[in-house]
Design a protein around this motif. Structure first.
Motif, PDB file in Angstrom:
ATOM      1  N   PRO A 176      43.578 -36.981  -8.479  1.00  0.00           N
ATOM      2  CA  PRO A 176      44.659 -35.992  -8.611  1.00  0.00           C
ATOM      3  C   PRO A 176      44.147 -34.560  -8.762  1.00  0.00           C
ATOM      4  CG  PRO A 176      45.145 -37.918  -9.936  1.00  0.00           C
ATOM      5  CD  PRO A 176      43.737 -38.079  -9.459  1.00  0.00           C
ATOM      6  N   MET A 177      43.017 -34.380  -9.456  1.00  0.00           N
ATOM      7  CA  MET A 177      42.498 -33.025  -9.610  1.00  0.00           C
ATOM      8  C   MET A 177      41.879 -32.514  -8.314  1.00  0.00           C
ATOM      9  SD  MET A 177      43.373 -31.671 -12.349  1.00  0.00           S
ATOM     10  CE  MET A 177      42.348 -30.211 -12.205  1.00  0.00           C
ATOM     11  N   ARG A 178      41.293 -33.404  -7.518  1.00  0.00           N
ATOM     12  CA  ARG A 178      40.774 -32.962  -6.223  1.00  0.00           C
ATOM     13  C   ARG A 178      41.922 -32.530  -5.306  1.00  0.00           C
ATOM     14  NH1 ARG A 178      37.084 -37.109  -7.529  1.00  0.00           N
ATOM     15  NH2 ARG A 178      38.254 -38.745  -6.440  1.00  0.00           N
ATOM     16  N   ARG A 179      43.039 -33.248  -5.379  1.00  0.00           N
ATOM     17  CA  ARG A 179      44.203 -32.836  -4.591  1.00  0.00           C
ATOM     18  C   ARG A 179      44.748 -31.498  -5.084  1.00  0.00           C
ATOM     19  NH1 ARG A 179      45.339 -38.525  -4.870  1.00  0.00           N
ATOM     20  NH2 ARG A 179      46.729 -38.220  -6.668  1.00  0.00           N
ATOM     21  N   LEU A 180      44.777 -31.318  -6.397  1.00  0.00           N
ATOM     22  CA  LEU A 180      45.267 -30.051  -6.945  1.00  0.00           C
ATOM     23  C   LEU A 180      44.391 -28.886  -6.496  1.00  0.00           C
ATOM     24  CD1 LEU A 180      46.709 -29.387 -10.434  1.00  0.00           C
ATOM     25  CD2 LEU A 180      44.930 -27.881  -9.566  1.00  0.00           C
ATOM     26  N   HIS A 181      43.080 -29.080  -6.535  1.00  0.00           N
ATOM     27  CA  HIS A 181      42.179 -28.008  -6.083  1.00  0.00           C
ATOM     28  C   HIS A 181      42.407 -27.691  -4.609  1.00  0.00           C
ATOM     29  CE1 HIS A 181      39.451 -26.983  -9.427  1.00  0.00           C
ATOM     30  NE2 HIS A 181      39.761 -28.187  -9.874  1.00  0.00           N
ATOM     31  N   ARG A 186      43.149 -23.775  -0.723  1.00  0.00           N
ATOM     32  CA  ARG A 186      43.249 -23.717   0.734  1.00  0.00           C
ATOM     33  C   ARG A 186      44.563 -23.066   1.153  1.00  0.00           C
ATOM     34  NH1 ARG A 186      39.802 -27.528   3.065  1.00  0.00           N
ATOM     35  NH2 ARG A 186      38.000 -27.788   1.674  1.00  0.00           N
ATOM     36  N   PRO A 187      44.533 -22.233   2.204  1.00  0.00           N
ATOM     37  CA  PRO A 187      45.788 -21.623   2.670  1.00  0.00           C
ATOM     38  C   PRO A 187      46.879 -22.640   2.981  1.00  0.00           C
ATOM     39  CG  PRO A 187      43.906 -20.534   3.665  1.00  0.00           C
ATOM     40  CD  PRO A 187      43.358 -21.719   2.929  1.00  0.00           C
ATOM     41  N   VAL A 188      46.521 -23.730   3.671  1.00  0.00           N
ATOM     42  CA  VAL A 188      47.544 -24.735   3.977  1.00  0.00           C
ATOM     43  C   VAL A 188      47.992 -25.434   2.701  1.00  0.00           C
ATOM     44  CG1 VAL A 188      45.886 -26.600   4.456  1.00  0.00           C
ATOM     45  CG2 VAL A 188      48.149 -26.654   5.518  1.00  0.00           C
ATOM     46  N   GLY A 189      47.089 -25.585   1.732  1.00  0.00           N
ATOM     47  CA  GLY A 189      47.462 -26.172   0.444  1.00  0.00           C
ATOM     48  C   GLY A 189      48.455 -25.305  -0.295  1.00  0.00           C
ATOM     49  N   ARG A 190      48.260 -23.985  -0.228  1.00  0.00           N
ATOM     50  CA  ARG A 190      49.206 -23.089  -0.906  1.00  0.00           C
ATOM     51  C   ARG A 190      50.573 -23.117  -0.230  1.00  0.00           C
ATOM     52  NH1 ARG A 190      44.297 -20.208  -1.519  1.00  0.00           N
ATOM     53  NH2 ARG A 190      44.651 -18.929   0.347  1.00  0.00           N
ATOM     54  N   ILE A 201      51.464 -19.669  -5.270  1.00  0.00           N
ATOM     55  CA  ILE A 201      50.120 -19.631  -5.847  1.00  0.00           C
ATOM     56  C   ILE A 201      49.371 -18.412  -5.326  1.00  0.00           C
ATOM     57  CG2 ILE A 201      47.960 -20.919  -6.141  1.00  0.00           C
ATOM     58  CD1 ILE A 201      49.660 -23.447  -5.325  1.00  0.00           C
ATOM     59  N   HIS A 202      48.706 -17.708  -6.227  1.00  0.00           N
ATOM     60  CA  HIS A 202      47.927 -16.528  -5.852  1.00  0.00           C
ATOM     61  C   HIS A 202      46.714 -16.944  -5.040  1.00  0.00           C
ATOM     62  CE1 HIS A 202      46.372 -12.478  -6.053  1.00  0.00           C
ATOM     63  NE2 HIS A 202      47.402 -12.105  -6.771  1.00  0.00           N
ATOM     64  N   HIS A 203      46.368 -16.133  -4.052  1.00  0.00           N
ATOM     65  CA  HIS A 203      45.249 -16.477  -3.168  1.00  0.00           C
ATOM     66  C   HIS A 203      43.900 -16.009  -3.703  1.00  0.00           C
ATOM     67  CE1 HIS A 203      46.133 -12.300  -2.038  1.00  0.00           C
ATOM     68  NE2 HIS A 203      44.874 -12.228  -1.638  1.00  0.00           N
ATOM     69  N   GLU A 204      43.882 -15.135  -4.700  1.00  0.00           N
ATOM     70  CA  GLU A 204      42.611 -14.587  -5.181  1.00  0.00           C
ATOM     71  C   GLU A 204      41.968 -15.497  -6.220  1.00  0.00           C
ATOM     72  OE1 GLU A 204      43.301 -10.682  -6.655  1.00  0.00           O
ATOM     73  OE2 GLU A 204      43.739  -9.826  -4.680  1.00  0.00           O
TER      74      GLU A 204
END
Length: 280
Positions: A176-181, A186-190, A201-204
């Motif tokens: 679950p933490m690897r998925r959260l990271h 990642r842009p597609v993750g955000r 989610i902030h990109h910086e």
């Protein structure tokens, strides 16, 4: 830059409150938009204690800090608030980037300013004693907040409970933490976070890296601290609460069969938390 460079905060602004009220009256539920010291607008809700004075109602206010992807309106947050309200008044709010709050999530960094605004609002409503309870990301935030806003600061907490909180940053030891990271970095993750979970989610990257939860614990005393963790938490294994408990004075509850954060907190545990928060 390391977390040692993070300074204590000294200012928070709660002047922007939509309903203009400054003192809660009996039986009054309030909604507000708070403005943090870095000018982010935060939605918040105040609910009075539902216990009759003869049943032990107190002048304490509990400020509830939700986990990542949560918000003031999430069912698990509302359920926890309802149980806490049997013991004290309750303030719930949505962290930046969540719900109807402004800004973007920094996943536990600048969120400490959101919590500070909520605590200051609770005090502005007439509560002399204000305590904090945070789940998961909110657990890391309440720990850092208690360490950074100490003493007689208007946003200090009188007791703090961290539930399902990480001890250290950048942990990727569970699926679950690897998925959260992936969602956060990642842009597609955000995009998934924004449209799938309603979380902006902030990109910086963090700069500087904020004080970690385990580094915060020694700075909290003499404020009472409670660490709560489930032995079936799929995000953070038991070395996290043990690290927190070893770092400074605190009470540790290991909860058999409990999973992660507010979604896994049953009514019995929430009741015990409410009792602890109003009595410490």
């Amino acid at each position: 830059m390391g977390s040692a460079s993070e300074a204590r905060f000294h200012y928070v602004d709660v002047s922007s409150v939509t309903d203009g009220l400054r003192h809660a009256t009996s039986g009054t539920t309030l909604t507000a938009i708070l403005r943090t010291s870095d000018d982010v607008r935060i939605e918040a809700r105040y609910e009075p204690c539902t216990a009759a004075p003869a049943a032990g109602a107190t002048d304490t206010a509990i400020v509830l800090a939700h986990g990542f992807t949560g918000s003031v309106d999430r069912p698990a947050v509302r359920r926890a608030a309802a149980v806490f309200a049997r013991h004290a008044a309750v303030v719930t709010f949505s962290f930046r980037g969540h719900g109807r709050s402004g800004g973007r999530s920094t996943v536990g960094d600048r969120e400490v300013l959101d919590l500070a605004a909520a605590v200051a609002w609770a005090r502005s409503l007439g509560h002399q004693r204000v305590v904090t309870a945070g789940f998961s990301m909110g657990g890391s935030v309440v720990l850092r907040h208690a360490a950074l806003f100490g003493g007689d600061h208007e946003s200090h907490t009188d007791a703090v409970a961290a539930i399902s909180a990480p001890a250290r940053w950048y942990y990727r030891g569970t699926a679950p933490m690897r998925r959260l990271h992936w969602v956060v970095t990642r842009p597609v993750g955000r995009l998934v976070g924004r449209y799938g979970f309603g979380t902006r989610i902030h990109h910086e990257d963090w700069n500087p890296v904020p004080l970690s939860p385990v580094e915060a614990v020694p700075l909290i005393a003499p404020t009472p601290l409670l660490v709560v963790h489930g032995d079936r938490d799929p995000y953070f294994p038991l070395d996290h609460p043990r690290m927190l408990a070893a770092a400074g004075p605190c009470e540790l509850w290991m909860e058999p069969g409990m999973g992660h954060a507010e979604n896994a907190a049953g009514e019995e545990l929430l009741g015990r938390l409410g009792n602890w928060l109003v009595r410490e």
